[in-house]
Design a protein around this motif. Sequence first.
Motif, PDB file in Angstrom:
ATOM      1  N   HIS A   4      34.641  39.815  42.400  1.00 25.71           N
ATOM      2  CA  HIS A   4      33.373  40.411  42.804  1.00 25.71           C
ATOM      3  C   HIS A   4      33.564  41.439  43.898  1.00 25.71           C
ATOM      4  CE1 HIS A   4      29.547  40.530  45.120  1.00 25.71           C
ATOM      5  NE2 HIS A   4      29.017  40.553  43.914  1.00 25.71           N
ATOM      6  N   GLU A   5      34.535  41.224  44.771  1.00 28.08           N
ATOM      7  CA  GLU A   5      34.758  42.127  45.894  1.00 28.08           C
ATOM      8  C   GLU A   5      35.397  43.445  45.469  1.00 28.08           C
ATOM      9  OE1 GLU A   5      33.716  41.662  49.121  1.00 28.08           O
ATOM     10  OE2 GLU A   5      32.639  40.067  48.092  1.00 28.08           O
ATOM     11  N   ARG A   6      36.210  43.440  44.416  1.00 32.99           N
ATOM     12  CA  ARG A   6      36.882  44.671  43.987  1.00 32.99           C
ATOM     13  C   ARG A   6      36.241  45.284  42.745  1.00 32.99           C
ATOM     14  NH1 ARG A   6      40.566  42.605  40.084  1.00 32.99           N
ATOM     15  NH2 ARG A   6      40.837  40.343  40.242  1.00 32.99           N
ATOM     16  N   SER A   7      35.064  44.798  42.370  1.00 32.28           N
ATOM     17  CA  SER A   7      34.375  45.343  41.209  1.00 32.28           C
ATOM     18  C   SER A   7      33.473  46.497  41.624  1.00 32.28           C
ATOM     19  CB  SER A   7      33.551  44.255  40.520  1.00 32.28           C
ATOM     20  OG  SER A   7      32.588  43.726  41.407  1.00 32.28           O
ATOM     21  N   SER A   8      33.121  47.322  40.645  1.00 30.86           N
ATOM     22  CA  SER A   8      32.264  48.475  40.907  1.00 30.86           C
ATOM     23  C   SER A   8      30.803  48.053  40.973  1.00 30.86           C
ATOM     24  CB  SER A   8      32.464  49.526  39.810  1.00 30.86           C
ATOM     25  OG  SER A   8      32.066  49.008  38.547  1.00 30.86           O
ATOM     26  N   PHE A   9      29.954  49.026  41.287  1.00 26.47           N
ATOM     27  CA  PHE A   9      28.529  48.735  41.407  1.00 26.47           C
ATOM     28  C   PHE A   9      27.941  48.292  40.071  1.00 26.47           C
ATOM     29  CE2 PHE A   9      24.120  50.270  41.045  1.00 26.47           C
ATOM     30  CZ  PHE A   9      23.537  49.546  42.067  1.00 26.47           C
ATOM     31  N   ILE A  10      28.307  48.962  38.995  1.00 27.75           N
ATOM     32  CA  ILE A  10      27.797  48.613  37.672  1.00 27.75           C
ATOM     33  C   ILE A  10      28.269  47.216  37.277  1.00 27.75           C
ATOM     34  CG2 ILE A  10      27.755  49.270  35.240  1.00 27.75           C
ATOM     35  CD1 ILE A  10      26.209  51.151  37.035  1.00 27.75           C
ATOM     36  N   ASN A  11      29.534  46.909  37.562  1.00 27.43           N
ATOM     37  CA  ASN A  11      30.058  45.574  37.238  1.00 27.43           C
ATOM     38  C   ASN A  11      29.307  44.478  37.991  1.00 27.43           C
ATOM     39  OD1 ASN A  11      31.919  46.598  35.476  1.00 27.43           O
ATOM     40  ND2 ASN A  11      33.634  46.518  36.893  1.00 27.43           N
ATOM     41  N   ARG A  12      28.940  44.770  39.227  1.00 28.56           N
ATOM     42  CA  ARG A  12      28.199  43.774  40.016  1.00 28.56           C
ATOM     43  C   ARG A  12      26.782  43.592  39.494  1.00 28.56           C
ATOM     44  NH1 ARG A  12      29.792  44.500  46.431  1.00 28.56           N
ATOM     45  NH2 ARG A  12      32.042  44.412  46.168  1.00 28.56           N
ATOM     46  N   MET A  13      26.159  44.668  39.111  1.00 28.94           N
ATOM     47  CA  MET A  13      24.792  44.578  38.613  1.00 28.94           C
ATOM     48  C   MET A  13      24.716  43.847  37.280  1.00 28.94           C
ATOM     49  SD  MET A  13      22.743  45.832  40.875  1.00 28.94           S
ATOM     50  CE  MET A  13      21.243  45.986  39.914  1.00 28.94           C
ATOM     51  N   THR A  14      25.735  44.022  36.443  1.00 30.20           N
ATOM     52  CA  THR A  14      25.742  43.399  35.109  1.00 30.20           C
ATOM     53  C   THR A  14      26.559  42.110  35.064  1.00 30.20           C
ATOM     54  OG1 THR A  14      27.641  44.771  34.465  1.00 30.20           O
ATOM     55  CG2 THR A  14      25.437  45.639  33.984  1.00 30.20           C
ATOM     56  N   TRP A  17      32.130  41.379  36.106  1.00 29.39           N
ATOM     57  CA  TRP A  17      33.314  40.873  36.803  1.00 29.39           C
ATOM     58  C   TRP A  17      33.576  39.404  36.479  1.00 29.39           C
ATOM     59  CZ3 TRP A  17      32.288  36.817  40.124  1.00 29.39           C
ATOM     60  CH2 TRP A  17      30.962  36.657  40.515  1.00 29.39           C
ATOM     61  N   PHE A  18      32.573  38.697  35.994  1.00 28.82           N
ATOM     62  CA  PHE A  18      32.722  37.279  35.670  1.00 28.82           C
ATOM     63  C   PHE A  18      33.027  37.043  34.190  1.00 28.82           C
ATOM     64  CE2 PHE A  18      31.012  32.857  35.261  1.00 28.82           C
ATOM     65  CZ  PHE A  18      31.848  32.277  36.197  1.00 28.82           C
ATOM     66  N   THR A  19      33.076  38.116  33.408  1.00 27.83           N
ATOM     67  CA  THR A  19      33.271  37.982  31.957  1.00 27.83           C
ATOM     68  C   THR A  19      34.605  37.340  31.630  1.00 27.83           C
ATOM     69  OG1 THR A  19      31.912  39.956  31.650  1.00 27.83           O
ATOM     70  CG2 THR A  19      33.220  39.223  29.764  1.00 27.83           C
ATOM     71  N   GLY A  20      35.648  37.698  32.353  1.00 32.00           N
ATOM     72  CA  GLY A  20      36.976  37.143  32.081  1.00 32.00           C
ATOM     73  C   GLY A  20      37.014  35.633  32.207  1.00 32.00           C
ATOM     74  N   THR A  21      36.333  35.109  33.223  1.00 29.49           N
ATOM     75  CA  THR A  21      36.287  33.659  33.414  1.00 29.49           C
ATOM     76  C   THR A  21      35.512  32.980  32.287  1.00 29.49           C
ATOM     77  OG1 THR A  21      36.328  34.039  35.804  1.00 29.49           O
ATOM     78  CG2 THR A  21      35.712  31.847  35.063  1.00 29.49           C
ATOM     79  N   ILE A  22      34.448  33.621  31.830  1.00 26.41           N
ATOM     80  CA  ILE A  22      33.652  33.055  30.732  1.00 26.41           C
ATOM     81  C   ILE A  22      34.474  32.998  29.449  1.00 26.41           C
ATOM     82  CG2 ILE A  22      31.616  33.406  29.289  1.00 26.41           C
ATOM     83  CD1 ILE A  22      30.244  34.663  31.683  1.00 26.41           C
ATOM     84  N   ILE A  23      35.188  34.076  29.155  1.00 28.25           N
ATOM     85  CA  ILE A  23      36.018  34.113  27.937  1.00 28.25           C
ATOM     86  C   ILE A  23      37.120  33.053  28.008  1.00 28.25           C
ATOM     87  CG2 ILE A  23      37.619  35.540  26.608  1.00 28.25           C
ATOM     88  CD1 ILE A  23      35.960  37.966  27.423  1.00 28.25           C
ATOM     89  N   LYS A  24      37.747  32.933  29.171  1.00 24.38           N
ATOM     90  CA  LYS A  24      38.799  31.923  29.329  1.00 24.38           C
ATOM     91  C   LYS A  24      38.232  30.515  29.192  1.00 24.38           C
ATOM     92  CE  LYS A  24      41.958  32.800  32.330  1.00 24.38           C
ATOM     93  NZ  LYS A  24      42.689  32.994  33.626  1.00 24.38           N
ATOM     94  N   GLY A  25      37.042  30.283  29.737  1.00 23.32           N
ATOM     95  CA  GLY A  25      36.416  28.974  29.605  1.00 23.32           C
ATOM     96  C   GLY A  25      35.978  28.669  28.188  1.00 23.32           C
ATOM     97  N   TYR A  26      35.691  29.715  27.409  1.00 19.72           N
ATOM     98  CA  TYR A  26      35.319  29.512  26.004  1.00 19.72           C
ATOM     99  C   TYR A  26      36.535  29.117  25.168  1.00 19.72           C
ATOM    100  CZ  TYR A  26      33.889  30.697  21.242  1.00 19.72           C
ATOM    101  OH  TYR A  26      33.644  30.662  19.891  1.00 19.72           O
TER     102      TYR A  26
END
Length: 201
Positions: A4-14, A17-26
């Motif tokens: 979250h700290e190294r993500s861009s503004f668009i990544n934070r709004m949408t 930045w957490f998508t990778g963790t969701i895919i790995k958890g799936y």
Amino acid sequence: MDPHERSSFINRMTFWWFTGTIIKGYKQPLVEQDCYQMINENSTKTILKTFDQKMKSIRDEKIIQQIQHDEDVRTEYQRPEQDRRSVKVNIALLVLRIYWKEFLLVAVLKLIASVLTFGNPIVLDKLITFMSSTDVNLPVWHGYFFAALMFIFPMFESMFNGQYEYYMNVLSLKVRTCTTALIYQKALKLSTYGRKDYSTG
């Protein structure tokens, strides 16, 4: 490192930045090693350090005020230790003084989301008025514009509500960490005499 700290503004709004963790958890159950390291700002050590420093400064201010109103005691060192310990600090005001910026941020996010909620019915009314109008001189792009706003308003409302929920949860965890640690510190420092009046709970 926290993505979250190294993500861009668009990544934070949408929350991309957490998508990778969701895919790995799936794909497989998440373990402790899959969790990213918490930033220092949100660590318990940093939170408690800030909390203790602010509480100490408020207590010192109250002690100085009591000394100034006490004609018999001239210096802080002459004040009895029991009087120093009797200084009471309002926890709610202490939390507000520490996290007023975070509270202001979540309030602004919620305000924007609420304004966007009321904006969609207004745009719908404009669109219905446009479509039922008999004036042939009205530009066609007005209808497309109102239709686009009906899509944009709910989208931004959802984004701001998501940010509000995220920052509100982070703020509540910080406050809960402070109060829980304060209760444990009080329980550990409670004297034998004090344990007679108060139970473990």
